[in-house]
Structure formats: C-alpha cells, structure tokens
Design a protein around this motif. Structure first.
Motif, PDB file in Angstrom:
ATOM      1  N   LEU A   1       2.302   1.707  -3.484  1.00 13.04           N
ATOM      2  CA  LEU A   1       1.300   2.129  -4.471  1.00 13.04           C
ATOM      3  C   LEU A   1       0.783   3.524  -4.181  1.00 13.04           C
ATOM      4  O   LEU A   1       0.537   4.306  -5.097  1.00 13.04           O
ATOM      5  CB  LEU A   1       0.138   1.134  -4.485  1.00 13.04           C
ATOM      6  CG  LEU A   1       0.510  -0.141  -5.215  1.00 13.04           C
ATOM      7  CD1 LEU A   1      -0.445  -1.240  -4.891  1.00 13.04           C
ATOM      8  CD2 LEU A   1       0.528   0.110  -6.717  1.00 13.04           C
ATOM      9  N   SER A   2       0.619   3.817  -2.897  1.00 11.47           N
ATOM     10  CA  SER A   2       0.138   5.150  -2.522  1.00 11.47           C
ATOM     11  C   SER A   2       1.113   6.203  -3.032  1.00 11.47           C
ATOM     12  O   SER A   2       0.709   7.212  -3.609  1.00 11.47           O
ATOM     13  CB  SER A   2       0.004   5.219  -1.000  1.00 11.47           C
ATOM     14  OG  SER A   2      -0.393   6.489  -0.614  1.00 11.47           O
ATOM     15  N   ARG A   3       2.382   5.952  -2.835  1.00 12.30           N
ATOM     16  CA  ARG A   3       3.410   6.881  -3.305  1.00 12.30           C
ATOM     17  C   ARG A   3       3.373   6.994  -4.838  1.00 12.30           C
ATOM     18  O   ARG A   3       3.407   8.077  -5.398  1.00 12.30           O
ATOM     19  CB  ARG A   3       4.777   6.367  -2.823  1.00 12.30           C
ATOM     20  CG  ARG A   3       5.981   7.005  -3.462  1.00 12.30           C
ATOM     21  CD  ARG A   3       6.448   8.200  -2.698  1.00 12.30           C
ATOM     22  NE  ARG A   3       7.592   8.817  -3.343  1.00 12.30           N
ATOM     23  CZ  ARG A   3       8.116   9.975  -2.987  1.00 12.30           C
ATOM     24  NH1 ARG A   3       7.597  10.643  -1.993  1.00 12.30           N
ATOM     25  NH2 ARG A   3       9.134  10.476  -3.616  1.00 12.30           N
TER      26      ARG A   3
ATOM     27  N   THR B   1       0.831  -1.207   0.000  1.00 14.15           N
ATOM     28  CA  THR B   1       0.000   0.000   0.000  1.00 14.15           C
ATOM     29  C   THR B   1       0.862   1.252   0.000  1.00 14.15           C
ATOM     30  O   THR B   1       0.567   2.205  -0.721  1.00 14.15           O
ATOM     31  CB  THR B   1      -0.934  -0.010   1.235  1.00 14.15           C
ATOM     32  OG1 THR B   1      -1.663  -1.223   1.207  1.00 14.15           O
ATOM     33  CG2 THR B   1      -1.903   1.153   1.209  1.00 14.15           C
ATOM     34  N   THR B   2       1.925   1.239   0.795  1.00 14.98           N
ATOM     35  CA  THR B   2       2.800   2.413   0.857  1.00 14.98           C
ATOM     36  C   THR B   2       3.416   2.682  -0.514  1.00 14.98           C
ATOM     37  O   THR B   2       3.445   3.817  -0.984  1.00 14.98           O
ATOM     38  CB  THR B   2       3.914   2.170   1.896  1.00 14.98           C
ATOM     39  OG1 THR B   2       3.298   1.785   3.116  1.00 14.98           O
ATOM     40  CG2 THR B   2       4.751   3.407   2.127  1.00 14.98           C
TER      41      THR B   2
ATOM     42  N   VAL C   1       0.906   6.241  -6.986  1.00 18.28           N
ATOM     43  CA  VAL C   1      -0.332   6.870  -7.479  1.00 18.28           C
ATOM     44  C   VAL C   1      -0.284   8.376  -7.231  1.00 18.28           C
ATOM     45  O   VAL C   1      -0.631   9.176  -8.104  1.00 18.28           O
ATOM     46  CB  VAL C   1      -1.576   6.231  -6.803  1.00 18.28           C
ATOM     47  CG1 VAL C   1      -2.825   7.047  -7.054  1.00 18.28           C
ATOM     48  CG2 VAL C   1      -1.776   4.819  -7.302  1.00 18.28           C
ATOM     49  N   ALA C   2       0.184   8.776  -6.051  1.00 15.49           N
ATOM     50  CA  ALA C   2       0.237  10.201  -5.723  1.00 15.49           C
ATOM     51  C   ALA C   2       1.206  10.941  -6.637  1.00 15.49           C
ATOM     52  O   ALA C   2       0.921  12.045  -7.091  1.00 15.49           O
ATOM     53  CB  ALA C   2       0.636  10.388  -4.265  1.00 15.49           C
ATOM     54  N   GLN C   3       2.320  10.324  -6.917  1.00 14.63           N
ATOM     55  CA  GLN C   3       3.340  11.018  -7.704  1.00 14.63           C
ATOM     56  C   GLN C   3       3.018  11.031  -9.194  1.00 14.63           C
ATOM     57  O   GLN C   3       3.430  11.943  -9.899  1.00 14.63           O
ATOM     58  CB  GLN C   3       4.724  10.374  -7.488  1.00 14.63           C
ATOM     59  CG  GLN C   3       5.241  10.478  -6.060  1.00 14.63           C
ATOM     60  CD  GLN C   3       5.616  11.898  -5.657  1.00 14.63           C
ATOM     61  OE1 GLN C   3       5.969  12.717  -6.487  1.00 14.63           O
ATOM     62  NE2 GLN C   3       5.506  12.210  -4.375  1.00 14.63           N
TER      63      GLN C   3
END
Lengths: 257, 197
Positions: A46-48, A43-44, A50-52
């Motif tokens: 992918l979160s990074r 999750t960490t 997706v955000a970037q």
C-alpha cells in the motif's frame, strides 16, 4: 539488500483487483477489501501504491466519528477544516475535491483512490462505514479497506457495503516461487535453491521473516567466497538465519541436515 | 465593430448580444458582431467556462440565468483571474513528494524503505536525494532519528538509520530551503526554521 519492490503473488492479486474495479460493470462496486496477517507485505504494497499514485491514505482510529473522518479527509485534501463551516459544506467540499483529484489522475492515466488502513477498528461502526460508502458512491471512487482478521466478518453485517466490495484480496504466505523472487530481486549475493527452500519453510511464507533471512544470508555471504550455485544450506550450517516471530529466538540452520 | 485583439471584448459583446433570452446561432452572431465564426466560438467557450451560457444545439447559444444577471449588471469580461482558486492544486509527482506519502503510510522507515516505495526508473540517485531530504526534515523536527538502527548487511556496516515521522502537517511534501536553515511547509504556507541543538 537492494531496495527493490518485488511484485509477489499478493501484489499481483492487489493490482488485479484494482484493474477489476476500473473495468467493473456495476459502477457502485468500487470497494476493495485487503486483509491478511501482519508481516505479509500489506503495508509495503500500500505504501508503494499510495506513493506512486498520490492517493489519499487515512489510518482509522479507535475513537473515529463522522466529524473526525471528514476532518481527516479535508486535511488530506489540503483544505483547512476550520475554513469550511457546517457538516453539509464540509461534505460537499470533500466530494468536489475528491472528484477533481480523481479527474486529474485519470487525465494522467493513473488510478486515484482512497485507502483506509486499520479498518478493523471501525468496521463494526455503522456511522463510519456508511459515511465511507456515501463518499465512495458519490464519486465512484476506488476505496480500499485494509484490515487484518475481523474486517471481512464485520462487513457481512452491512449488506449494502458488502455488495460494493466484490473484490477481496487476502494476502497469503509466500510460496516457494515468491520466496525465490524476493531473494533473487533483493539479495546482493547469489543463493542456492536448497537455501531458498529452507527459508521458505522456516519463514512460513512471511515476508518480514524472509527479508530477515536475506539480511542474515548477505552478512554471511559477503564474508565467504560462495560456489557457482551461490550460498548453500551447507555453507550456512549452524548459522542463525532469522528470528522466530513467536519466541523471538534466533532460528539456526542445523549443522547436519 | 468589436475589437478583435482585446481578449475580453468579444465575450463581453456576446454576453450583451444574447441578453434578453435570445437564442442565436454562430452565423447570426458573427454577422451581428462582425466577428469570424471562430472568434464567436472562442468567446462562447469563455462564457461557457463561467457558466453564463448554454449550448442549445450545435452552434446555437442562449444565456443561463447567471449569464442574464451578468448581462444586466453590465459585467465586463476580462482575461484576468476569475476570483480565488477554490479547486485543489495539483500535488507534484516528484521523488520527494512520493517519499513524503510513503513516510505517512509507514510511520517508521529507513532510506532503503523510502527508495523502494518512492523511486521510479527515471530517478537518478534516489538514496542520496532522500538522505539529504531527511536531513532537512530532521533539522526542522518533522522527522526524528530513532535510537536503534535497522540491521545492515555490508561488512562493518553500522546498519541503516531508522527514522519516524514526527510531524505530519498535510499531504504536500515540505521542501528544504536552499542555503538556509529550515524548510518550507506548503501545507502551513510558511517557512519552518531549524530547531536549535
């Protein structure tokens, strides 16, 4: 704890898979399967990502059907599903907008993709998986399917999808080098190699537990004046270092090693 | 002679000159319309963007079916908007936009989590920025503060506030209205006031 993003081996494998997708020979081979146990940093990562990159993120739901999937995609693309009538028109809007977004991203030198999280929930449903394949195929859009245990097995039932996902990334427990990188990059106090080694062993390589250990080490380390090596195993003898994920009980460093 | 200074005159003249299925080169068009080759090329680009023109060979143009219809209807090309904007609007690549994406993925998060996901080396003080942003989102009910906290590490620290995304209306990050009590939601295209306590 410093809010740094650490590129562990798993993250590097993920980026390498995306790079392979961008440089692929067969244009339709644009799917990436990401799986691994909970707490390994999926999750960490992918979160990074997706955000970037501003990519599209969808979380699969148990009751998903084709219409639900398309409606979620339209919403994520800032299109009100109510304003688009008919299945065909909705699909066409999704495809054209995804194409525009991918083109804009490529002009800015970024990768744009579609992430479907918790894909295990729908990975045995032909209707959904074929819809994802259709969307991915029409725009050759990098599509990242994220799951835990059953995703990889279920995909074998769909050879036409399996063949499009030659890039599989399994998130594995962190080794000593990864544990060291995490601690060095995120911990605000210096940590001695023997304590890093202990954390790596008792956490069994789960990032979640390693971060828990870093928090404990920092709380302890801020109160004492550590030696030149940093906080050692002997310094923390008898202290709790993390909670066991199976029992929920604190794991303490033995007083006598 | 075509008015060279009016942005729509040259494309309109080109549209009329090519009507009837003619296929002409840039030189012929420049002679006929008393324009320079560059002006013909620019006018052709204008018609190409509207799908009124086909480039048959290098510097040789013919109208498409849509172009023929437009010529028959006597359409006047102007420099204004060509209708409603159907294509997507670019999502701005700002710290708060990236943090909004991270909130969507994580569901529950602390400020350091968002800083880790959303910050780039060019961001000044991302933690301070995001704290103010979360305060705005919380006041409008988009984010709720959970009763428990993530453990802090500093001496006497009360820990980090743990937030959860309560209302996700779309991919565009809402903006906090300056000096007013509320936020503007670009997905709903309206202002959302603060929830009274």
């Amino acid at each position: 704890m410093k809010p740094n993003f650490v590129e562990t081996t798993n993250v590097q494998k993920f980026y390498a898979a995306l790079k392979r997708v961008n440089e692929r020979g067969a244009v339709e081979a644009c799917m990436v399967v990401v799986d691994g146990k909970p707490g390994l940093g999926k999750t960490t990562t992918l979160s990074r990502w997706v955000a970037q990159t501003g990519s599209i993120y969808l979380r699969a739901q148990k009751g998903w059907d084709y219409n639900w999937l398309i409606q979620e995609l339209l919403t994520e693309l800032s299109i009100d599903p109510v304003t688009v009538k008919g299945r065909r028109e909705k699909f066409a809007r999704v495809i054209s907008t995804l194409g525009d977004r991918a083109q804009s991203a490529s002009l800015m030198g970024q990768t744009f993709g579609l992430v479907i999280d918790e894909c295990d929930l729908v990975s045995n449903r032909a209707e959904i998986m074929e819809a994802i394949r259709g969307i991915s195929d029409l725009r050759f859009l990098p599509t990242i399917l994220v799951g835990m245990g059953t995703l990889r097995d279920n995909l074998r039932r769909f050879p036409q999808i399996e063949s499009r996902a030659p890039n599989k990334v399994e998130f594995l427990p962190a080794d000593l080098a990864d544990t060291n990188a995490l601690i060095e990059s995120r911990c605000e106090v210096q940590v001695a190699p023997d304590l890093v080694d202990f954390v790596c062993r008792v956490s069994r390589g789960f990032n979640r537990e390693i971060l828990d250990a870093i928090a404990h080490i920092e709380r302890f380390g801020m109160r004492i004046d550590p030696g030149p090596e940093g906080i050692t195993l002997a310094d923390m003898a008898g202290q709790a270092i993390m909670n066991d994920r199976n029992t929920g009980k604190p794991v303490c460093i033995p007083a006598v090693m | 002679m075509v008015d060279r200074h009016h942005p729509g005159k040259a494309p309109t003249a080109l549209l009329q000159r090519l009507s009837g299925g003619l296929c002409l080169t840039i030189d012929q068009l420049a002679d006929d319309l008393d324009l320079t080759n560059r002006q013909v090329s620019d006018a052709a680009a204008n018609l190409l963007r509207r799908d009124y023109l086909d480039r048959m060979a290098l510097g040789c143009y013919q109208l498409t079916e849509a172009g023929e219809q437009a010529a028959r209807a006597g359409e006047v090309i102007t420099s204004g908007p060509k209708g409603t904007r159907d294509s997507h609007q670019l999502v701005r690549n700002t710290l708060r936009q990236r943090a909004w994406s991270a909130m969507r993925v994580r569901g529950q998060f602390t400020v350091p989590d968002l800083v880790s996901d959303a910050s780039t080396p060019g961001d000044g003080n991302p933690a301070d920025n995001l704290q103010r942003y979360l305060r705005g989102l919380k006041s409008a009910g988009y984010v709720v503060e959970l009763p428990r906290r993530a453990a802090g590490t500093k001496m006497t620290s009360n820990g980090f506030k743990l937030f959860a995304l309560n209302r996700y209306t779309g991919p565009k990050a809402p903006s906090v209205l300056p000096g007013r009590n509320g936020i503007h939601d670009f997905n709903l295209r309206k202002d959302v006031p603060c929830i009274p306590r």
